[in-house]
Design a protein around this motif. Sequence first.
Motif, PDB file in Angstrom:
ATOM      1  N   SER A 135      10.041   6.682  76.867  1.00  0.00           N
ATOM      2  CA  SER A 135       9.033   7.750  76.771  1.00  0.00           C
ATOM      3  C   SER A 135       7.622   7.183  76.661  1.00  0.00           C
ATOM      4  N   ARG A 136       7.522   5.934  76.201  1.00  0.00           N
ATOM      5  CA  ARG A 136       6.198   5.301  76.064  1.00  0.00           C
ATOM      6  C   ARG A 136       5.876   4.363  77.222  1.00  0.00           C
ATOM      7  N   GLY A 137       6.832   4.209  78.140  1.00  0.00           N
ATOM      8  CA  GLY A 137       6.671   3.232  79.216  1.00  0.00           C
ATOM      9  C   GLY A 137       6.010   3.831  80.445  1.00  0.00           C
ATOM     10  N   ASN A 138       6.540   3.496  81.593  1.00  0.00           N
ATOM     11  CA  ASN A 138       5.982   3.935  82.862  1.00  0.00           C
ATOM     12  C   ASN A 138       6.169   5.455  83.011  1.00  0.00           C
ATOM     13  N   PRO A 139       5.059   6.216  83.141  1.00  0.00           N
ATOM     14  CA  PRO A 139       5.202   7.676  83.276  1.00  0.00           C
ATOM     15  C   PRO A 139       6.139   8.074  84.430  1.00  0.00           C
ATOM     16  N   ALA A 140       6.249   7.210  85.438  1.00  0.00           N
ATOM     17  CA  ALA A 140       7.149   7.533  86.549  1.00  0.00           C
ATOM     18  C   ALA A 140       8.560   7.826  86.049  1.00  0.00           C
ATOM     19  N   ASP A 141       8.990   7.127  84.991  1.00  0.00           N
ATOM     20  CA  ASP A 141      10.350   7.341  84.490  1.00  0.00           C
ATOM     21  C   ASP A 141      10.510   8.690  83.792  1.00  0.00           C
ATOM     22  N   LEU A 142       9.403   9.241  83.327  1.00  0.00           N
ATOM     23  CA  LEU A 142       9.453  10.579  82.721  1.00  0.00           C
ATOM     24  C   LEU A 142       9.385  11.677  83.775  1.00  0.00           C
ATOM     25  N   PHE A 143       8.796  11.353  84.933  1.00  0.00           N
ATOM     26  CA  PHE A 143       8.451  12.442  85.854  1.00  0.00           C
ATOM     27  C   PHE A 143       9.074  12.375  87.234  1.00  0.00           C
ATOM     28  N   ASP A 144       9.255  11.193  87.785  1.00  0.00           N
ATOM     29  CA  ASP A 144       9.569  11.103  89.209  1.00  0.00           C
ATOM     30  C   ASP A 144      11.048  11.326  89.528  1.00  0.00           C
ATOM     31  N   TYR A 145      11.285  11.745  90.742  1.00  0.00           N
ATOM     32  CA  TYR A 145      12.634  11.750  91.282  1.00  0.00           C
ATOM     33  C   TYR A 145      13.122  10.300  91.368  1.00  0.00           C
ATOM     34  N   ALA A 146      14.447  10.109  91.317  1.00  0.00           N
ATOM     35  CA  ALA A 146      15.012   8.782  91.546  1.00  0.00           C
ATOM     36  C   ALA A 146      15.241   8.605  93.047  1.00  0.00           C
ATOM     37  N   PRO A 147      15.215   7.360  93.525  1.00  0.00           N
ATOM     38  CA  PRO A 147      15.503   7.143  94.944  1.00  0.00           C
ATOM     39  C   PRO A 147      16.991   7.433  95.246  1.00  0.00           C
ATOM     40  N   PRO A 148      17.333   7.583  96.529  1.00  0.00           N
ATOM     41  CA  PRO A 148      18.690   8.041  96.879  1.00  0.00           C
ATOM     42  C   PRO A 148      19.832   7.225  96.267  1.00  0.00           C
ATOM     43  N   LEU A 149      19.730   5.912  96.236  1.00  0.00           N
ATOM     44  CA  LEU A 149      20.835   5.120  95.678  1.00  0.00           C
ATOM     45  C   LEU A 149      20.804   5.073  94.156  1.00  0.00           C
ATOM     46  N   GLY A 150      19.734   5.532  93.566  1.00  0.00           N
ATOM     47  CA  GLY A 150      19.556   5.391  92.120  1.00  0.00           C
ATOM     48  C   GLY A 150      18.469   4.367  91.864  1.00  0.00           C
ATOM     49  N   LEU A 151      18.068   4.270  90.615  1.00  0.00           N
ATOM     50  CA  LEU A 151      16.953   3.401  90.250  1.00  0.00           C
ATOM     51  C   LEU A 151      17.315   1.936  90.513  1.00  0.00           C
ATOM     52  N   ALA A 152      16.455   1.224  91.227  1.00  0.00           N
ATOM     53  CA  ALA A 152      16.759  -0.155  91.618  1.00  0.00           C
ATOM     54  C   ALA A 152      17.011  -1.043  90.404  1.00  0.00           C
ATOM     55  N   ARG A 347      16.131  10.008  86.830  1.00  0.00           N
ATOM     56  CA  ARG A 347      15.452   8.724  86.711  1.00  0.00           C
ATOM     57  C   ARG A 347      15.256   8.347  85.246  1.00  0.00           C
ATOM     58  N   PHE A 348      14.964   9.321  84.429  1.00  0.00           N
ATOM     59  CA  PHE A 348      14.778   9.048  83.008  1.00  0.00           C
ATOM     60  C   PHE A 348      16.057   8.460  82.403  1.00  0.00           C
ATOM     61  N   ALA A 349      17.172   9.143  82.611  1.00  0.00           N
ATOM     62  CA  ALA A 349      18.439   8.679  82.033  1.00  0.00           C
ATOM     63  C   ALA A 349      18.802   7.292  82.578  1.00  0.00           C
ATOM     64  N   GLU A 350      18.550   7.062  83.851  1.00  0.00           N
ATOM     65  CA  GLU A 350      18.890   5.767  84.441  1.00  0.00           C
ATOM     66  C   GLU A 350      18.021   4.652  83.871  1.00  0.00           C
ATOM     67  N   GLN A 351      16.787   4.972  83.594  1.00  0.00           N
ATOM     68  CA  GLN A 351      15.907   3.958  83.011  1.00  0.00           C
ATOM     69  C   GLN A 351      16.366   3.621  81.589  1.00  0.00           C
TER      70      GLN A 351
END
Lengths: 463, 463
Positions: A135-152, A347-351
Motif C-alpha cells: 500500500s506504500r509502494g508503487n501506486p501501480a500495484d494499488l490501481f493498475d490492471y495486471a498484464p495477461p499472464l499475471g504480474l511479471a 495486481r494488488f494481491a499478486e504483488q
Amino acid sequence: MNLHLDRLSPTPLVQQLTDQLQAWIEHQRLRPGARLPSIRTLAKTHAVSPSCVIEAYDRLVASGWLDARHGTGFFVAERKPALPDAEQEAWGEAVDGSWRQFREGFDELLKLGCGWLPNAWRATDELALAVRQVSRGNPADLFDYAPPLGLASLRQQLHKRLERLDIPAGPERILTTHGASHALDLLVRTLLRPGDTVLVENPGYYNLFNLLRAHQVHMLPVPRTANGPDLHALERLLAEHRPRCLFINSLYHNPTGTSLTPKVAYRLLELAREHDLRIIEDDIYADFQEGPATRLATLDSEQRVIYLASFSKTLSSALRVGYLVADAPLTARLAELKMVSSIGTSRFAEQVVGQMLANGSYRKSVQRLRVRLAQHMAKLLGQLEGFGWEVFCEPYGGMFVWVRAPGRDFASLERLALAHGVLLTPGSAFDYQGAANEWLRINVAYAQDVRAQAFLREGGSPQ
Amino acid sequence: MNLHLDRLSPTPLVQQLTDQLQAWIEHQRLRPGARLPSIRTLAKTHAVSPSCVIEAYDRLVASGWLDARHGTGFFVAERKPALPDAEQEAWGEAVDGSWRQFREGFDELLKLGCGWLPNAWRATDELALAVRQVSRGNPADLFDYAPPLGLASLRQQLHKRLERLDIPAGPERILTTHGASHALDLLVRTLLRPGDTVLVENPGYYNLFNLLRAHQVHMLPVPRTANGPDLHALERLLAEHRPRCLFINSLYHNPTGTSLTPKVAYRLLELAREHDLRIIEDDIYADFQEGPATRLATLDSEQRVIYLASFSKTLSSALRVGYLVADAPLTARLAELKMVSSIGTSRFAEQVVGQMLANGSYRKSVQRLRVRLAQHMAKLLGQLEGFGWEVFCEPYGGMFVWVRAPGRDFASLERLALAHGVLLTPGSAFDYQGAANEWLRINVAYAQDVRAQAFLREGGSPQ
C-alpha cells in the motif's frame, strides 16, 4: 416456538420449516435482533435433522429474514424483506448445501470437515505487513490492471519455486489465476467441449465435479488407492474410452490424504504416453511438504502434464492467487480467455504474494505450518486408533485424514457431531455422483478442539 | 543496427522483425541490460510502422529476450530463454494487439486512447489507508473465502448506493464479481448458448465482443447514436431475428461518450417488453455522474434489466471488484457458477471497497474525479474544435470523446501520434467485427499532456 411439520406432506421438510419459521417471525412480531433457538435445540425439539435446520436458517439468512452473527447464532434481521415467495424458494435451491461452509453464519459450529486452516494458524503479521508495504509502494500495484499472464515479478518468483520442485517452467509458461479453481475453469473451457469424457479420481475434489458437470463433461471415476489412482481400473477405462485428460492430486490427495508413489507415477506417465492422455495435476497442497515428493510435473518430459497450484491453503484464501503451468501455446490461449472473461487477476494481491515469496516470509510461514500440521497429524492418528476409528490410509503429511466409524452411517455421525457443536462434511460431497457413504474428511488442524475430541471419542465407540 | 526486412516475403513483417532482432541480440553478444532503440527510432530507420515495432518488442518481452522497464524502454534480458521457435511464435500470436494496453513495458508512451484514469488522479491516500485498516482489522478479511454472493457488508453498501440511483435491489439480488467483465462472463455463460443471437451496440466495448465470440454467440450490431441505440435499426433487427438480449452502456457510452435520452430509454423498454428481450446494462461509468441520469434499471418495473457496474474505473482496477443486480433466481444461478468457476471473489478486496463506501472516502474521491473530469472535458472539447477535429457528439461527462480528423485514416494518425510519443487505440478495436475506421477514442484525462496536445494540434490541421 411451536411449529407443525407434516412428514407426509409433499412439501420437503426443509421448506416447511423455512416457511413456518418465517411465519412465526411475522406473527410474533419479533423485534430485530431477537435471537432464534440454536440449531441443536430446534432440531431436538422438532425431531428433525440438524442439516434440515441449518438449511432452513441458511435460506432465511439468504432471503433477508435472519442475520447470522459471528460465533453467536441467528437473529431476526433489522428489516424484513418484501419479496415474493417464489424468489425465496429459488434462493434456497441454488446457493445451498455444497457451499454451506462458505456461508457466513455458522461460526458457532466447529468445521471439522472443512478444507482450510484456521486463521489462528496463518501468518497474520507477515501478511498484514506485506499488505501495508504494497500500500506504500508503487501506486501501480494499488490501481493498475495486471498484464495477461499475471504480474511479471510474481511469475519470476513462481519460476524459482518451480525450479526447486524440479519442474522446468520459464515465466512465459506460467499464468496466474484467481485461485486453483479458476485455473481448472480456464482449462476446462479451453480443452474440453460438452460431451467430452475425462478421468477423475474418486473420491475427489467436489468443486471439480461441479465444474465438469456445469460444462456437460462426462466423468469416468478412477478409484483412489493409498498409492494414487487404481491403475487396473485406469487401464480398463483407457481401453474402453478415449478420455481427453485425467485430473489428479498427486500429493496429500483431497479428501483421502494419500500421496502418489514413484512406481504408480511412472506407470501413469507411460499410460498417458500410450493413450495420448493429458494430465492435469492439482498440487494445491504442495507447500505442506518439504523435500522430495512424487509429482507428475517433475517426471514429465513431454509437457503432457499441466500443473496448477495456489496460495489459498497456505497463505490466504481471501486474496485469490493461484497459477498454472502449461506448454507455451496453451498458456497463451488460457491467458486470452482469462482476459476475455475477467480482464485478468488482481495486481494488488499478486504483488503482496510476490513480495512474501521474495522476502522469505512465505517460506518461513509454511515451515511453521508444516511442523504444526505434522504434530497434529501424528497426534490425531494415534487418537483415532485409540477411539476405534478406521483410517483409509495414514497420510504422511498434509491436512486431511479420511476416516469412518464402524457401524455408523453419515446421518448418525452428523447427529452426534451436531450434539457436540461440530459441523461435518459428508463423504458424499467427494463422490463424483454424490453417492452416500460413511467416510468423513477430517481436517487435522481442528481435531484437537474439545468439541472435536468429544465427537471423535464417542463416534468411535460401539453404539 | 542493420536489419534486412523483405517486404515481398510471405513471412509477416512483424515476424521478420522479431526474428532479426532476436538474431541481432544473439550475434552482438549484447550484455544483459543493454538498451534497444526506441520504438520511434527503429520504426523510422527501417521504414516500418510503429505498430510493427511495438508488436515485435512485445513478442520479445513475452518470450524472455527483452525486459521492458517502467518509463524508460526496452533492454536485453538478464538471461536468454532457451525455447524452441514454435513456442515463441505461439506467444506473439495470442497475447498481442488487443491486450497491448495491459502489457508491461509501454510506459514511455502516453496512452491517450486507454480506458482508465491516470494513477495520479486516483485516491491513493484513501485507498492505501483503507487497505491498512483492513490489514489490522478482522483476520477473516485477510484469510477467509468470501460467501457465494459476496461479502454481506459490501452488498449492504451497494444496496444503499443502488437506492440512491432509484434502482430497487435488496442485497439478495446483488452478486459481487471480479470486475464488470467477469459479470458479463457469468451472464453470457448462464443465459446464452453457442449459436444464440444478441444485440450489441456498435461501436462498443471490445472485450464484450471478444467474450461473445469466444462463446460462439452471434452479434447483431445496433448503431450507437448521440441519444442511445438507433431505434429504427433496433426495430428492424427485432422484427427479423429473435435476439436473446441487448447489451448497452446507457451512460457515458464506451467509446462514444454519449448518453441515453429519456425518450429513447422509454421506447427501448417498450420494445423489450413487446419482444420479450432482456437488457444487460453495463453502468461502469455511473459514478462519473452525480444527480439524475437516464438508466434503464431505474425505469424498469419488470426485472427485465440486468444491471452491472464496477469500481475499476473510479477506484482501482487492481482490486477487481464489480457487481451485478438481477432477479433473485438468476442471481442464485450466477452465484453457483461463480463458486464453481473460481470459488468466489476476494474477501480482502471487497472489505476494502466496502469500508471506503461506508466511511465516505469513496464518495469524496469520486466527487473530486467528477470535477476534474468535467474541467478536462470542457477544455478538450474547446481545443478539439479549435484544432479542427470532428467530435461525434459532445459528451456531458465521463472519460471519453469519440473523434476523427478530416482526411486522416488511422495509419496516418498512428504514425503522427508515435512521433509525439503517443499510443492510440484504433477505432477498429471498438467495431464488433474489427472493421477499420478513422474514429479514435480519446481519454480526456490524458489530453492535456504536452505530447497529446502536440499530436492533437498537428492531427487536426489539414495535411
